[in-house]
Design a protein around this motif. Structure first.
Motif, mmCIF file in Angstrom:
data_model
loop_
_atom_site.group_PDB
_atom_site.id
_atom_site.type_symbol
_atom_site.label_atom_id
_atom_site.label_comp_id
_atom_site.label_asym_id
_atom_site.label_seq_id
_atom_site.Cartn_x
_atom_site.Cartn_y
_atom_site.Cartn_z
ATOM 1 N N PHE B 106 -36.852 71.178 97.507
ATOM 2 C CA PHE B 106 -37.712 71.340 97.691
ATOM 3 C C PHE B 106 -38.088 70.931 96.276
ATOM 4 C CE2 PHE B 106 -42.334 72.528 98.947
ATOM 5 C CZ PHE B 106 -42.198 72.107 99.502
ATOM 6 N N GLY B 107 -38.200 72.294 96.064
ATOM 7 C CA GLY B 107 -38.481 72.460 94.297
ATOM 8 C C GLY B 107 -38.561 71.341 93.720
ATOM 9 N N GLU B 108 -37.490 71.306 93.240
ATOM 10 C CA GLU B 108 -37.031 69.875 92.226
ATOM 11 C C GLU B 108 -37.404 68.795 92.765
ATOM 12 O OE1 GLU B 108 -32.523 68.869 92.516
ATOM 13 O OE2 GLU B 108 -32.157 70.717 91.655
ATOM 14 N N ALA B 109 -38.268 68.222 93.881
ATOM 15 C CA ALA B 109 -38.884 66.794 94.870
ATOM 16 C C ALA B 109 -40.298 67.322 94.051
ATOM 17 C CB ALA B 109 -38.863 66.661 95.742
ATOM 18 N N ARG B 110 -40.811 68.219 94.413
ATOM 19 C CA ARG B 110 -41.701 68.789 94.007
ATOM 20 C C ARG B 110 -41.993 68.499 92.123
ATOM 21 N NH1 ARG B 110 -46.162 69.057 95.482
ATOM 22 N NH2 ARG B 110 -46.569 71.512 94.832
ATOM 23 N N ILE B 111 -41.082 68.833 91.621
ATOM 24 C CA ILE B 111 -41.547 68.757 90.415
ATOM 25 C C ILE B 111 -41.703 67.518 89.980
ATOM 26 C CG2 ILE B 111 -40.373 69.529 88.255
ATOM 27 C CD1 ILE B 111 -39.106 71.800 89.916
ATOM 28 N N LYS B 112 -40.518 66.119 89.900
ATOM 29 C CA LYS B 112 -41.211 65.126 90.173
ATOM 30 C C LYS B 112 -42.653 64.475 90.708
ATOM 31 C CE LYS B 112 -36.031 64.243 90.201
ATOM 32 N NZ LYS B 112 -35.035 64.281 91.537
ATOM 33 N N GLY B 166 -44.840 78.832 96.851
ATOM 34 C CA GLY B 166 -46.014 78.040 96.518
ATOM 35 C C GLY B 166 -46.405 77.756 95.361
ATOM 36 N N ALA B 167 -47.363 79.154 95.608
ATOM 37 C CA ALA B 167 -48.074 78.933 93.488
ATOM 38 C C ALA B 167 -47.152 78.951 92.183
ATOM 39 C CB ALA B 167 -47.905 80.619 93.845
ATOM 40 N N THR B 168 -45.637 79.296 93.027
ATOM 41 C CA THR B 168 -44.744 78.359 91.833
ATOM 42 C C THR B 168 -45.061 77.430 91.676
ATOM 43 O OG1 THR B 168 -43.660 80.525 91.591
ATOM 44 C CG2 THR B 168 -42.383 78.125 90.919
ATOM 45 N N LEU B 169 -45.136 76.457 92.209
ATOM 46 C CA LEU B 169 -45.296 74.943 92.471
ATOM 47 C C LEU B 169 -46.396 74.395 92.700
ATOM 48 C CD1 LEU B 169 -42.203 74.605 95.033
ATOM 49 C CD2 LEU B 169 -41.456 74.824 92.614
ATOM 50 N N ASP B 170 -47.208 75.557 91.796
ATOM 51 C CA ASP B 170 -48.427 74.316 91.884
ATOM 52 C C ASP B 170 -48.632 73.709 91.387
ATOM 53 O OD1 ASP B 170 -51.841 74.588 92.176
ATOM 54 O OD2 ASP B 170 -51.408 74.747 90.669
ATOM 55 N N PRO B 171 -49.610 71.887 91.446
ATOM 56 C CA PRO B 171 -49.507 71.137 90.079
ATOM 57 C C PRO B 171 -50.142 71.208 88.813
ATOM 58 C CG PRO B 171 -50.162 70.801 92.758
ATOM 59 C CD PRO B 171 -49.882 72.010 93.062
ATOM 60 N N GLU B 172 -50.895 72.783 89.258
ATOM 61 C CA GLU B 172 -52.203 72.720 87.676
ATOM 62 C C GLU B 172 -50.559 73.572 86.907
ATOM 63 O OE1 GLU B 172 -55.532 73.903 88.425
ATOM 64 O OE2 GLU B 172 -55.372 75.242 85.798
ATOM 65 N N ARG B 173 -50.379 74.573 87.720
ATOM 66 C CA ARG B 173 -49.485 75.247 86.942
ATOM 67 C C ARG B 173 -47.842 74.670 86.151
ATOM 68 N NH1 ARG B 173 -49.752 81.509 86.808
ATOM 69 N NH2 ARG B 173 -51.502 81.047 88.009
ATOM 70 N N MET B 174 -47.213 74.072 87.308
ATOM 71 C CA MET B 174 -46.210 72.755 86.729
ATOM 72 C C MET B 174 -47.116 71.968 85.544
ATOM 73 S SD MET B 174 -43.862 73.161 89.645
ATOM 74 C CE MET B 174 -44.338 71.820 90.448
ATOM 75 N N VAL B 183 -42.263 72.409 77.798
ATOM 76 C CA VAL B 183 -41.570 72.906 79.064
ATOM 77 C C VAL B 183 -40.653 71.738 79.881
ATOM 78 C CG1 VAL B 183 -40.366 73.784 80.609
ATOM 79 C CG2 VAL B 183 -41.810 74.985 79.213
ATOM 80 N N ALA B 184 -39.236 71.549 79.428
ATOM 81 C CA ALA B 184 -39.119 69.961 80.362
ATOM 82 C C ALA B 184 -38.812 70.191 81.773
ATOM 83 C CB ALA B 184 -36.979 69.909 79.878
ATOM 84 N N PRO B 185 -38.935 69.578 82.245
ATOM 85 C CA PRO B 185 -38.661 69.735 84.036
ATOM 86 C C PRO B 185 -37.765 70.259 84.365
ATOM 87 C CG PRO B 185 -39.529 67.010 82.896
ATOM 88 C CD PRO B 185 -39.177 67.804 81.693
ATOM 89 N N GLU B 186 -36.134 69.456 83.915
ATOM 90 C CA GLU B 186 -35.071 70.464 84.504
ATOM 91 C C GLU B 186 -35.110 72.080 83.765
ATOM 92 O OE1 GLU B 186 -35.569 68.457 81.455
ATOM 93 O OE2 GLU B 186 -34.987 66.491 82.695
ATOM 94 N N ARG B 187 -35.720 72.196 83.090
ATOM 95 C CA ARG B 187 -35.937 73.526 82.658
ATOM 96 C C ARG B 187 -36.628 74.506 83.867
ATOM 97 N NH1 ARG B 187 -39.463 77.005 77.929
ATOM 98 N NH2 ARG B 187 -38.469 78.471 79.219
ATOM 99 N N LEU B 188 -37.941 74.023 85.068
ATOM 100 C CA LEU B 188 -38.286 74.254 85.431
ATOM 101 C C LEU B 188 -37.434 74.201 87.085
ATOM 102 C CD1 LEU B 188 -41.826 72.407 85.667
ATOM 103 C CD2 LEU B 188 -41.566 74.447 84.939
ATOM 104 N N ALA B 189 -37.385 73.014 86.783
ATOM 105 C CA ALA B 189 -36.058 73.374 88.098
ATOM 106 C C ALA B 189 -35.293 74.958 88.405
ATOM 107 C CB ALA B 189 -35.042 71.813 88.449
ATOM 108 N N ALA B 190 -33.989 74.809 87.140
ATOM 109 C CA ALA B 190 -33.485 75.736 86.743
ATOM 110 C C ALA B 190 -34.000 76.511 87.464
ATOM 111 C CB ALA B 190 -32.744 75.517 85.663
ATOM 112 N N SER B 191 -35.182 77.433 86.924
ATOM 113 C CA SER B 191 -36.056 78.550 87.257
ATOM 114 C C SER B 191 -36.146 78.594 88.394
ATOM 115 C CB SER B 191 -37.667 78.531 85.880
ATOM 116 O OG SER B 191 -38.014 79.914 85.976
ATOM 117 N N TRP B 192 -36.781 77.513 88.780
ATOM 118 C CA TRP B 192 -36.788 77.462 90.924
ATOM 119 C C TRP B 192 -35.548 78.202 90.637
ATOM 120 C CZ3 TRP B 192 -40.007 78.174 94.179
ATOM 121 C CH2 TRP B 192 -39.913 77.095 96.055
#
Lengths: 203, 203
Positions: B106-112, B166-174, B183-192
């Motif tokens: 879910f997190g990965e999908a949100r990041i994309k 949900g706050a972590t995945l907030d669009p504005e924040r990401m 920050v690379a998307p992969e890094r966001l995904a790894a952190s999630w």
DNA sequence: ATAATAAGCGGACCGCAGTCCGTTTAGAAT
DNA sequence: ATTCTAAACGGACTGCGGTCCGCTTATTAT
């Protein structure tokens, strides 16, 4: 006064402000505090403030830069006090306690802060992702959380993890839970405690 | 079309919209898409849109209610697709995989999603804590996370915990991490992944 | 075809944040 | 005291989101 100088005041070589400017600053701050007290943060407009302080609108913006800047200025004393507490104050919020306890205390302190100054904090962050995420106090909170995570032994990208935890403590979000959903502050605090406790388990 | 009907369309008993209204809606949507494509979300104003679509300003606001409403409408197809995927789609995003894996997916999908539609999503949430936190899609994401937490055996206030995640995945924040800090998307995904894995450990 | 009516329409208008620029003035230099 | 100048000032102005209300028109009933 503030650990992180939020507005104009006095960087080093700069000469002191002119007397009329100082007088107007006082008038503006007083008027702003009055207006916030009697009408609420959200109802205060910049024109209203200029009028009440009996200065021109240009003067208001010269002083504070923007509405958000005004709100930051109104917050700066409380903010400085909060910073003092978690940097120099007594444990568990200040140094001396184990990182998990400091994290828990940090969250609790933030919740109290939002209960008291939430509207101001929200208005201080409005209309600019820049101000919302990179304002000096925000960066400091972030660094503090990151440091505690490192101390606790969490070495996998603590910077981003601190960002996530910071998101949980975001004023607008917490304010919305408190006000719009009637969540009790104690429940917020318990959830925060649960979150960080689980995160730091076995490190 | 959308699982959660975002804008006007067709509740049940209501008669279909008038032909001129339908024509104007198409003109507006086309103009909006064009403008966003050629000038970027943030540069599109409502007057500009009205002018390009050759309708009155009132018509624009009658259609979409607000700028945020317009952006939600532009997002609604992508949003419906995203909803379909995590509700009905194949695992690990859809049902069938264990909750931790679904959360990670879910997190990965949100990041994309944010990489592709972040600006729109941010604009759709601007200027209203109400829209930001209680818009139907947001509530749905939140419920989904809460459900996965429960399935994973996390029974201590999963509602609030879901809010934190949900706050972590907030669009504005990401978006801010991605764009302003590179920050690379992969890094966001790894952190999630790290975050939710630690959270669900030993449940 | 005609009339009735409600949905739709358009653009003048409002309030607000923020800018611009010609004018004023505090404070320093002489 | 007079002059000079840079800082400070004020308020008209702009741009934008959003509202209002009198006019138009698609549609339905007759």
């Amino acid at each position: 006064m503030s650990l992180i100088p939020i507005r104009p005041g006095s960087p080093f070589g700069t000469q002191p402000e002119r007397s009329d400017a100082a007088r107007n600053r006082e008038r503006l701050l007083q008027a702003a505090r009055d207006l916030v007290a009697e009408r609420g943060v959200d109802a205060v407009t910049m024109d209203m403030l200029a009028c009440r302080a009996d200065v021109g609108k240009g003067t208001v913006f010269r002083r504070f830069g923007s509405r958000a800047g005004l709100m930051m200025t109104l917050l700066s004393d409380a903010e400085a006090e909060f910073q003092r507490e978690f940097i120099f104050g007594p444990p568990p919020l200040g140094p001396g306690a184990p990182p998990l306890e400091r994290l828990i205390a940090f969250g609790e302190a933030r919740i109290k802060y939002v209960e008291e100054y939430g509207e101001l904090a929200r208005a201080a962050a409005e209309h600019s992702p820049q101000n919302r995420h990179d304002a000096p106090p925000v960066v400091l909170w972030h660094r503090h959380i990151e440091m505690l995570l490192r101390e606790a032994g969490l070495d996998r990208d603590p910077w981003l993890l601190a960002l996530s935890l910071g998101a949980t403590l975001d004023p607008e979000r917490m304010l919305h839970s408190l006000r719009a959903h009637g969540v009790a502050p104690e429940r917020l605090a318990a959830s925060w405690r649960e979150l960080v406790t689980r995160l730091l388990k076995d490190c």
